[in-house]
Design a protein around this motif. Structure first.
Motif, PDB file in Angstrom:
ATOM      1  N   ILE A  30      -0.824  11.940  -4.871  1.00 31.74           N
ATOM      2  CA  ILE A  30      -1.630  10.903  -4.232  1.00 31.74           C
ATOM      3  C   ILE A  30      -2.722  11.558  -3.389  1.00 31.74           C
ATOM      4  O   ILE A  30      -2.687  12.766  -3.136  1.00 31.74           O
ATOM      5  N   ASN A  31      -3.666  10.761  -2.949  1.00 32.68           N
ATOM      6  CA  ASN A  31      -4.781  11.257  -2.153  1.00 32.68           C
ATOM      7  C   ASN A  31      -4.290  11.751  -0.801  1.00 32.68           C
ATOM      8  O   ASN A  31      -3.448  11.113  -0.167  1.00 32.68           O
ATOM      9  N   LYS A  53      -2.957   9.074   6.575  1.00 31.52           N
ATOM     10  CA  LYS A  53      -2.861   7.754   7.208  1.00 31.52           C
ATOM     11  C   LYS A  53      -1.403   7.434   7.550  1.00 31.52           C
ATOM     12  O   LYS A  53      -1.108   6.935   8.642  1.00 31.52           O
ATOM     13  N   HIS A  89      -5.768  11.660   1.989  1.00 35.01           N
ATOM     14  CA  HIS A  89      -6.088  10.699   3.041  1.00 35.01           C
ATOM     15  C   HIS A  89      -4.992   9.637   3.176  1.00 35.01           C
ATOM     16  O   HIS A  89      -4.764   9.117   4.272  1.00 35.01           O
ATOM     17  N   THR A  90      -4.333   9.340   2.065  1.00 39.03           N
ATOM     18  CA  THR A  90      -3.224   8.385   2.087  1.00 39.03           C
ATOM     19  C   THR A  90      -2.060   8.959   2.882  1.00 39.03           C
ATOM     20  O   THR A  90      -1.467   8.279   3.724  1.00 39.03           O
ATOM     21  N   PRO A 114       0.818  -1.218   0.000  1.00 36.60           N
ATOM     22  CA  PRO A 114       0.000   0.000   0.000  1.00 36.60           C
ATOM     23  C   PRO A 114       0.853   1.269   0.000  1.00 36.60           C
ATOM     24  O   PRO A 114       1.942   1.300   0.588  1.00 36.60           O
ATOM     25  N   ILE A 115       0.356   2.292  -0.659  1.00 36.29           N
ATOM     26  CA  ILE A 115       1.109   3.540  -0.807  1.00 36.29           C
ATOM     27  C   ILE A 115       1.422   4.163   0.545  1.00 36.29           C
ATOM     28  O   ILE A 115       2.528   4.662   0.761  1.00 36.29           O
ATOM     29  N   TYR A 116       0.469   4.141   1.480  1.00 34.29           N
ATOM     30  CA  TYR A 116       0.735   4.773   2.773  1.00 34.29           C
ATOM     31  C   TYR A 116       1.877   4.067   3.508  1.00 34.29           C
ATOM     32  O   TYR A 116       2.669   4.699   4.217  1.00 34.29           O
TER      33      TYR A 116
END
Length: 132
Positions: free
Chosen positions: A48-49, A55, A51-52, A12-14
């Motif tokens: 990127i978002n 997080k 929210h990412t 995952p990106i986060y």
């Protein structure tokens, strides 16, 4: 510090973002008290978002790597990262357990696993030395 995310990765990106910030701290590219970009700014910069990013930042805060201030923004923890204690060691064992099991299933010996770990430690120490 340069963030390089692999958008094709199964990771995952986060988590990639978290790991790269932790590596930056380990390599002394990020020092205690250094400012990090805001959630919105970093999200926009790397596409990127938000929210990412949020997080990743929240997890880094929970783990003691960063502080998030309303006025000051996001900074590398000024007191440095908390030192390893027994709880950390137990968490580390739990994280290493599946990696070691996977390595054994794939035919990697204890010596090879240890050598890979040693090489990574040396890599971090060499890169830290280049900064000094």
């Amino acid at each position: 510090m340069f963030i390089n995310l692999n958008l094709e990765s199964s990771e995952p990106i986060y988590i990639q973002l978290q790991q790269q910030i932790i590596e930056g701290i380990a390599k002394k590219q990020l020092q205690p008290g250094d400012a990090l970009p805001s959630v919105r700014s970093l999200a926009a910069d790397i596409g990127i978002n938000l929210h990412t990013v949020n997080k990743a930042y929240q997890q880094l805060k929970q783990d003691g790597f960063i502080l998030i201030h309303r006025q000051k923004g996001v900074v590398v923890h000024p007191d440095g990262v908390p030192q390893a204690d027994e709880e950390y060691r137990q968490e580390l064992k739990a994280k290493l357990r599946p990696l070691i099991a996977d390595s054994i299933c794939r035919g990697l010996s204890e010596v090879e696993f240890s050598q890979l770990s040693k090489e990574l430690f040396q890599l971090f120490n060499e890169e830290e030395g280049e900064k000094n």
